[in-house]
Structures are given as C-alpha cells and as structure tokens.
Scaffold this motif. Sequence first.
Motif, PDB file in Angstrom:
ATOM      1  N   GLN A   1      55.678  27.066  83.967  1.00 59.70           N
ATOM      2  CA  GLN A   1      56.070  28.464  84.158  1.00 59.70           C
ATOM      3  C   GLN A   1      54.993  29.255  84.894  1.00 59.70           C
ATOM      4  O   GLN A   1      55.317  30.118  85.714  1.00 59.70           O
ATOM      5  CB  GLN A   1      56.389  29.091  82.797  1.00 59.70           C
ATOM      6  CG  GLN A   1      57.642  28.497  82.174  1.00 59.70           C
ATOM      7  CD  GLN A   1      58.053  29.194  80.903  1.00 59.70           C
ATOM      8  OE1 GLN A   1      58.608  30.280  80.926  1.00 59.70           O
ATOM      9  NE2 GLN A   1      57.768  28.552  79.775  1.00 59.70           N
TER      10      GLN A   1
ATOM     11  N   HIS B   1      54.094  35.307  75.980  1.00 54.45           N
ATOM     12  CA  HIS B   1      52.653  35.569  75.954  1.00 54.45           C
ATOM     13  C   HIS B   1      52.273  36.599  77.006  1.00 54.45           C
ATOM     14  O   HIS B   1      52.990  36.809  77.988  1.00 54.45           O
ATOM     15  CB  HIS B   1      51.873  34.278  76.190  1.00 54.45           C
ATOM     16  CG  HIS B   1      52.190  33.203  75.203  1.00 54.45           C
ATOM     17  ND1 HIS B   1      51.974  33.339  73.855  1.00 54.45           N
ATOM     18  CD2 HIS B   1      52.734  31.964  75.374  1.00 54.45           C
ATOM     19  CE1 HIS B   1      52.367  32.244  73.224  1.00 54.45           C
ATOM     20  NE2 HIS B   1      52.825  31.390  74.126  1.00 54.45           N
TER      21      HIS B   1
ATOM     22  N   THR C   1      57.676  33.011  78.342  1.00 53.97           N
ATOM     23  CA  THR C   1      56.705  32.369  77.454  1.00 53.97           C
ATOM     24  C   THR C   1      56.458  33.143  76.164  1.00 53.97           C
ATOM     25  O   THR C   1      56.031  32.568  75.169  1.00 53.97           O
ATOM     26  CB  THR C   1      55.352  32.197  78.166  1.00 53.97           C
ATOM     27  OG1 THR C   1      54.791  33.496  78.436  1.00 53.97           O
ATOM     28  CG2 THR C   1      55.518  31.428  79.472  1.00 53.97           C
TER      29      THR C   1
ATOM     30  N   LEU D   1      54.782  24.951  79.583  1.00 56.10           N
ATOM     31  CA  LEU D   1      54.030  26.199  79.695  1.00 56.10           C
ATOM     32  C   LEU D   1      53.313  26.276  81.035  1.00 56.10           C
ATOM     33  O   LEU D   1      53.341  27.308  81.719  1.00 56.10           O
ATOM     34  CB  LEU D   1      53.027  26.282  78.547  1.00 56.10           C
ATOM     35  CG  LEU D   1      52.327  27.612  78.299  1.00 56.10           C
ATOM     36  CD1 LEU D   1      53.333  28.709  77.984  1.00 56.10           C
ATOM     37  CD2 LEU D   1      51.316  27.473  77.165  1.00 56.10           C
TER      38      LEU D   1
END
Length: 252
Positions: A227, A111, A109, A224
């Motif tokens: 995941q 992040h 991601t 998102l």
Amino acid sequence: MSEELDDRADDASSARVKSVEVAVQILDSLTEASAPVRVSDLARRLGMTKARVSRHLQTLTQLGLVDRAREGEGYVFGRKLLKFGRAAVYRSNIVQLAQPYLQDLFAGTGHTALLAIPSRGGAMVVASVNNQFEPGIMIHPGMLLTLPTSPAARLIYYFEGKKPKPVRVEGNLRRHGLDYEANPHGTGLGGIAAPVFEPDGLIACSIGLILSSSLLMPEPEEALLDQVRHAALQLQNDYAEGAVSPLMPAVE
C-alpha cells in the motif's frame, strides 16, 4: 534628449537588476551555511567588497529577510524569509497532489500517513492524515523527523548521497523499494517510507506511515508495504512520471 533619458532609465533598471542578483547570491550563501555567516566570509565567497555586501545586508535586514545572529557575529535567515519558505512548501504542487494518496493510505491501513520533504537535519513533515484512535501518533506539519530511526530522514540522507550511508537503507530499497524501521526501545513507534523523485532524479519527498513498532517486527506484512509502494507510485506518476534517482538500487 529622449535617447539620453532612455539610456539613463536603462542604466537605472540594470542597476536594480544587479542589486536583486546580489541579494539572491547572499541568500544562497546563507542557505548553504550551517552557521551564521560573517560579512567578511560573504564578501570573500561572492568576490565583493565588505562595504558592498554590508549595504545589501542592511537592506535585507530592514526587509526582514535576514537577521543578525543572536550570539556572536554573522547573519542568518530572517523570520519573513522563513514565513515565505513555509508558505511555498505547504502550497507546493506536490503537497496538493499528495493529499488524496495520503487519505487513501490512511483509509487502507488505518495508520497515520505522512508526506515529508528534505530539510536541514532530516525530513520535515508537510502533510499528514492522523489516526485519531491510536495514542501517541499525532504527526503535524512542521515536525522534523531525524536520523537514525526515521525512514523518511534516512531516504533523504541516502538519495542526497551523504556519508556515511544510513544502515539497512540500501538493503531495504533493494528488497522492497522502500525503507522501514521499528523503534521498540524508544518511542515504540516505527515508520515506513517510500521515495518520490523530481524530474531530474533528485529526491522530492517521501510518503509513508507512522505506526506501532510491533507491526514491523520481525518483518512488516507485504500487504502493508504494497500500500505504501502503491501510494508512492501514484504520486510519482502524477508529479514526475518515470523519474528515478541513479542511486536507486534495482529491486530484487
């Protein structure tokens, strides 16, 4: 003579075991309390005399497992006990199991990925993989995530059955199998968190992301969320396959 010595040794051993049991009961009472606990309150809860409880508290204080409250009367956890607790958390099986999934979640991601466990007042971060290129999203072990904006804290509050239930959590769980929240008017950061359960169905931790709120508005991309769900499923299978809370709503 030999039998008499054996009986004395057995009595001494039994007394030591009993002392350990009382010490654990005292520490359990301090765990459940939200404020310093007085000797008289401990004695009443444990059905013991104040003198007996005081003796045990004196020993526990000398060992650094209990401290006197700084303000007013009563006792609280000692620094050494907090040190033991932190060591147990950071070296626990689930933290070790989660490491590769946190790395994969971050890699997939871009992040900050984190693991958080139940803690008084919210959720405590015990492991993280930080995005070094996104300012303001440095999450470190020991950080406390709190209500109402942290999905990790909201999941723990929800699955521990506390009242009132955090808003939107049940709906998000029903639609997505996880919780998320944007916080555009606060830090500008939002979060996504999915629960992981103990074998008995109690919540063990949450795994998820910290990221810009703009990526969660008006709705996060399904890829998102996928995941995060995938990371939670992998960790759940490794830690306690098939475990689920009875409070988990059926995903639509």
